[in-house]
Design an enzyme around this catalytic site. Structure first.
Site, PDB file in Angstrom:
ATOM      1  N   MET A  11      -7.004   2.143  -7.401  1.00  0.00           N
ATOM      2  CA  MET A  11      -6.754   0.588  -8.363  1.00  0.00           C
ATOM      3  C   MET A  11      -7.097  -0.511  -7.331  1.00  0.00           C
ATOM      4  SD  MET A  11      -3.506  -0.290 -10.356  1.00  0.00           S
ATOM      5  CE  MET A  11      -1.994  -0.015  -8.874  1.00  0.00           C
ATOM      6  N   LEU A  12      -6.584  -0.581  -6.153  1.00  0.00           N
ATOM      7  CA  LEU A  12      -7.090  -1.695  -5.076  1.00  0.00           C
ATOM      8  C   LEU A  12      -8.403  -1.771  -4.908  1.00  0.00           C
ATOM      9  CD1 LEU A  12      -6.196  -4.321  -3.923  1.00  0.00           C
ATOM     10  CD2 LEU A  12      -5.434  -2.901  -2.061  1.00  0.00           C
ATOM     11  N   THR A  62      -0.496   7.889  -3.093  1.00  0.00           N
ATOM     12  CA  THR A  62       0.353   6.815  -3.421  1.00  0.00           C
ATOM     13  C   THR A  62       1.338   7.028  -4.549  1.00  0.00           C
ATOM     14  OG1 THR A  62      -1.274   6.036  -5.134  1.00  0.00           O
ATOM     15  CG2 THR A  62      -1.196   5.073  -3.096  1.00  0.00           C
ATOM     16  N   THR A 101       3.112  -1.140   2.499  1.00  0.00           N
ATOM     17  CA  THR A 101       4.066  -1.195   1.371  1.00  0.00           C
ATOM     18  C   THR A 101       5.360  -1.820   1.785  1.00  0.00           C
ATOM     19  OG1 THR A 101       5.165   0.106  -0.090  1.00  0.00           O
ATOM     20  CG2 THR A 101       4.620   1.147   1.885  1.00  0.00           C
ATOM     21  N   TYR A 125       7.135   8.630   1.087  1.00  0.00           N
ATOM     22  CA  TYR A 125       5.899   7.714   0.911  1.00  0.00           C
ATOM     23  C   TYR A 125       6.269   6.466   1.874  1.00  0.00           C
ATOM     24  CZ  TYR A 125       2.963   3.858  -0.949  1.00  0.00           C
ATOM     25  OH  TYR A 125       2.242   3.067  -1.038  1.00  0.00           O
ATOM     26  N   LYS A 129       4.084   5.702   5.204  1.00  0.00           N
ATOM     27  CA  LYS A 129       3.413   4.548   5.284  1.00  0.00           C
ATOM     28  C   LYS A 129       3.555   3.906   6.582  1.00  0.00           C
ATOM     29  CE  LYS A 129       0.539   2.723   2.892  1.00  0.00           C
ATOM     30  NZ  LYS A 129      -0.751   2.937   2.715  1.00  0.00           N
ATOM     31  N   TRP A 150       4.202  -3.288  -5.828  1.00  0.00           N
ATOM     32  CA  TRP A 150       4.183  -3.501  -7.140  1.00  0.00           C
ATOM     33  C   TRP A 150       2.813  -3.607  -7.565  1.00  0.00           C
ATOM     34  CZ3 TRP A 150       9.302  -5.226  -9.995  1.00  0.00           C
ATOM     35  CH2 TRP A 150      10.637  -4.743  -9.626  1.00  0.00           C
TER      36      TRP A 150
HETATM   37  N1  LIG Z   1       0.017   0.951  -5.849  1.00  0.00           N
HETATM   38  C1  LIG Z   1       1.034   0.138  -5.312  1.00  0.00           C
HETATM   39  O1  LIG Z   1       1.685  -0.528  -6.223  1.00  0.00           O
HETATM   40  C2  LIG Z   1       1.159  -0.178  -3.991  1.00  0.00           C
HETATM   41  C3  LIG Z   1       1.978  -1.167  -3.339  1.00  0.00           C
HETATM   42  C4  LIG Z   1       1.973  -1.441  -1.976  1.00  0.00           C
HETATM   43  C5  LIG Z   1       0.828  -1.006  -1.097  1.00  0.00           C
HETATM   44  N2  LIG Z   1      -0.092   0.120  -1.629  1.00  0.00           N
HETATM   45  C6  LIG Z   1      -1.076   0.554  -0.877  1.00  0.00           C
HETATM   46  O2  LIG Z   1      -2.273   0.057  -1.371  1.00  0.00           O
HETATM   47  C7  LIG Z   1      -3.265   0.771  -1.117  1.00  0.00           C
HETATM   48  C8  LIG Z   1      -4.194   1.065  -2.179  1.00  0.00           C
HETATM   49  O3  LIG Z   1      -3.190   1.698  -3.197  1.00  0.00           O
HETATM   50  P1  LIG Z   1      -3.805   1.765  -4.723  1.00  0.00           P
HETATM   51  O4  LIG Z   1      -2.719   1.618  -5.801  1.00  0.00           O
HETATM   52  O5  LIG Z   1      -5.197   1.269  -4.890  1.00  0.00           O
HETATM   53  O6  LIG Z   1      -3.676   3.373  -4.627  1.00  0.00           O
HETATM   54  P2  LIG Z   1      -4.636   4.590  -5.398  1.00  0.00           P
HETATM   55  O7  LIG Z   1      -5.137   4.004  -6.790  1.00  0.00           O
HETATM   56  O8  LIG Z   1      -3.991   5.803  -5.416  1.00  0.00           O
HETATM   57  O9  LIG Z   1      -5.861   4.600  -4.707  1.00  0.00           O
HETATM   58  C9  LIG Z   1      -5.866   5.413  -3.393  1.00  0.00           C
HETATM   59  C10 LIG Z   1      -7.215   6.292  -3.212  1.00  0.00           C
HETATM   60  O10 LIG Z   1      -7.366   6.810  -1.963  1.00  0.00           O
HETATM   61  C11 LIG Z   1      -7.905   8.112  -2.331  1.00  0.00           C
HETATM   62  N3  LIG Z   1      -7.409   9.184  -1.282  1.00  0.00           N
HETATM   63  C12 LIG Z   1      -6.293   9.971  -1.279  1.00  0.00           C
HETATM   64  N4  LIG Z   1      -6.340  10.716  -0.167  1.00  0.00           N
HETATM   65  C13 LIG Z   1      -7.340  10.639   0.348  1.00  0.00           C
HETATM   66  C14 LIG Z   1      -7.902  11.143   1.651  1.00  0.00           C
HETATM   67  N5  LIG Z   1      -7.417  12.215   1.995  1.00  0.00           N
HETATM   68  N6  LIG Z   1      -9.170  10.647   2.079  1.00  0.00           N
HETATM   69  C15 LIG Z   1      -9.897   9.556   1.375  1.00  0.00           C
HETATM   70  N7  LIG Z   1      -9.388   8.957   0.304  1.00  0.00           N
HETATM   71  C16 LIG Z   1      -8.076   9.721  -0.144  1.00  0.00           C
HETATM   72  C17 LIG Z   1      -7.292   8.495  -3.680  1.00  0.00           C
HETATM   73  O11 LIG Z   1      -7.858   9.500  -4.254  1.00  0.00           O
HETATM   74  P3  LIG Z   1      -7.041  10.492  -5.396  1.00  0.00           P
HETATM   75  O12 LIG Z   1      -6.640   9.520  -6.583  1.00  0.00           O
HETATM   76  O13 LIG Z   1      -7.937  11.531  -5.850  1.00  0.00           O
HETATM   77  O14 LIG Z   1      -5.637  10.701  -4.607  1.00  0.00           O
HETATM   78  C18 LIG Z   1      -7.485   7.240  -4.302  1.00  0.00           C
HETATM   79  O15 LIG Z   1      -8.803   7.121  -4.972  1.00  0.00           O
HETATM   80  C19 LIG Z   1      -2.776   2.057  -0.473  1.00  0.00           C
HETATM   81  O16 LIG Z   1      -2.822   1.955   0.914  1.00  0.00           O
HETATM   82  C20 LIG Z   1      -1.094   1.894  -0.837  1.00  0.00           C
HETATM   83  O17 LIG Z   1      -0.487   2.756  -0.047  1.00  0.00           O
HETATM   84  C21 LIG Z   1       0.003   0.085  -3.188  1.00  0.00           C
END
Ligand SMILES: NC(=O)c1ccc[n+]([C@@H]2O[C@H](COP(=O)([O-])OP(=O)(O)OC[C@H]3O[C@@H](n4cnc5c(N)ncnc54)[C@H](OP(=O)(O)O)[C@@H]3O)[C@@H](O)[C@H]2O)c1
Length: 287
Positions: A11-12, A62, A101, A125, A129, A150
């Site tokens: 998503m990001l 995530t 996070t 989680y 992190k 969020w």
């Molecule tokens: N979403 C939130 O609310 C939130 C809040 C605070 C911080 N964050 C942090 O922000 C960052 C981006 O979050 P996001 O919401 O964009 O997450 P996301 O949509 O789940 O994207 C994460 C990406 O990483 C990939 N991934 C998973 N395991 C992997 C691996 N072993 N090697 C390489 N890629 C891998 C996922 O693939 P798959 O989809 O195939 O698993 C996905 O494409 C993360 O670090 C997250 O912890 C997110």
């Protein structure tokens, strides 16, 4: 600037890649299956091959509830994966920006968390992190750790879109009203990340949309702005048990971010409206 982005399909990542391109940077976005951050050697090879100035490490597991039952995998991807990003970036002479996070905090605060406040994660989680954060600090001095919270944005199913889909389907909507945080639009966060990089700083920064609310407030605003006259009911954490414990209060203070960038992140309500515009009202039809 040359930037290698992990988790680029997430998503990001889907907001960061066009933001980098629009700012004139050369970006290489990688994700599974071509890059698995749990495997060090291919990760090092990819970074050395591209010779980036920065590695933006966004890849993570995530799904917060899944992490409770996939504990080893969560620590492998979120903890060891971040260590690998730090090692690969440091060896290649690149700086590292790594995402973290609000879930590193326990949620007992009553005013916005500062970067220096003690972490005390309550979920797998959050703990995984936090392990990733510590690895980055240990391995690579030229790092920026950005904690956000969020998130919603085009491209990947998120809370806002899920609520709107359920509202359209005529489902009864009961939403938790005793957890408070700061919603964050991925497109605004992408701008925030670029501003931090441009500021030339190292260290840990909080970056979320401005203002805070409960999940109920967020859902109610999205439903109203999407023009859906659906009633929402308030519920609480106890009535809506989930595998992973969520912090009751996880508002992150943006003061340090604002000081170093000279920029205030837009308010969350305005961000929801821009998300609705970008996704044709949250239908998932992303232009
Ligand atoms: N979403 C939130 O609310 C939130 C809040 C605070 C911080 N964050 C942090 O922000 C960052 C981006 O979050 P996001 O919401 O964009 O997450 P996301 O949509 O789940 O994207 C994460 C990406 O990483 C990939 N991934 C998973 N395991 C992997 C691996 N072993 N090697 C390489 N890629 C891998 C996922 O693939 P798959 O989809 O195939 O698993 C996905 O494409 C993360 O670090 C997250 O912890 C997110």
């Amino acid at each position: 600037m040359r930037v290698l982005v992990t988790g680029a399909a997430g998503m990001l990542g889907q907001a960061v890649m066009p933001a980098l391109a629009a700012a004139g940077h050369a970006a290489l976005g990688l994700d599974l299956p071509e890059l698995d951050v749990t495997r060090l050697e291919p990760f090092q090879g990819a970074v050395q091959g591209f010779r980036p100035d920065w590695v933006f490490h966004l890849a993570a597991l995530t799904k917060v509830d899944d992490c409770e039952v996939r504990r080893d995998e969560a620590f492998l991807v979120n903890g060891l994966g971040a260590r690998h990003a730090a090692l690969a970036a440091a060896e290649a002479g690149a700086a590292l920006l790594a995402l973290s996070t609000d879930y590193v905090f326990d949620g007992t605060a009553t005013s916005p968390y500062r970067e220096s406040d003690a972490a005390n994660p309550q979920s797998v989680y959050g703990a995984s992190k936090w392990a990733g954060e510590q690895a980055v600090r240990e391995v690579h001095p030229r790092h920026v750790i950005v904690r956000s919270s969020w998130m919603f944005g085009p491209g990947v199913v998120n809370f806002v879109d899920t609520i709107l889909a359920r509202a359209r389907a005529g489902e009864r909507l009961r939403v938790v009203d005793d957890q408070r945080g700061s919603p964050t639009f991925t497109r605004d966060l992408a701008q925030g990340l670029l501003r931090l990089v441009n500021a030339g700083v190292c260290g840990t920064y909080h970056c979320t949309n401005s203002g805070d609310c409960t999940w109920y407030d967020l859902a109610a605003h999205a439903v109203a702005r999407a023009g859906l006259g659906v009633p929402l009911e308030r519920t609480d954490t106890v009535s809506f048990p989930r595998p992973a414990k969520r912090p009751a209060y996880s508002v992150l203070g943006n003061t340090s971010f604002e000081q170093v960038t000279g920029w205030r992140m837009p308010g969350w309500r305005d961000a929801v409206e821009r998300h609705l515009a970008a996704t044709a009202g949250g239908t998932g039809r992303n232009p």
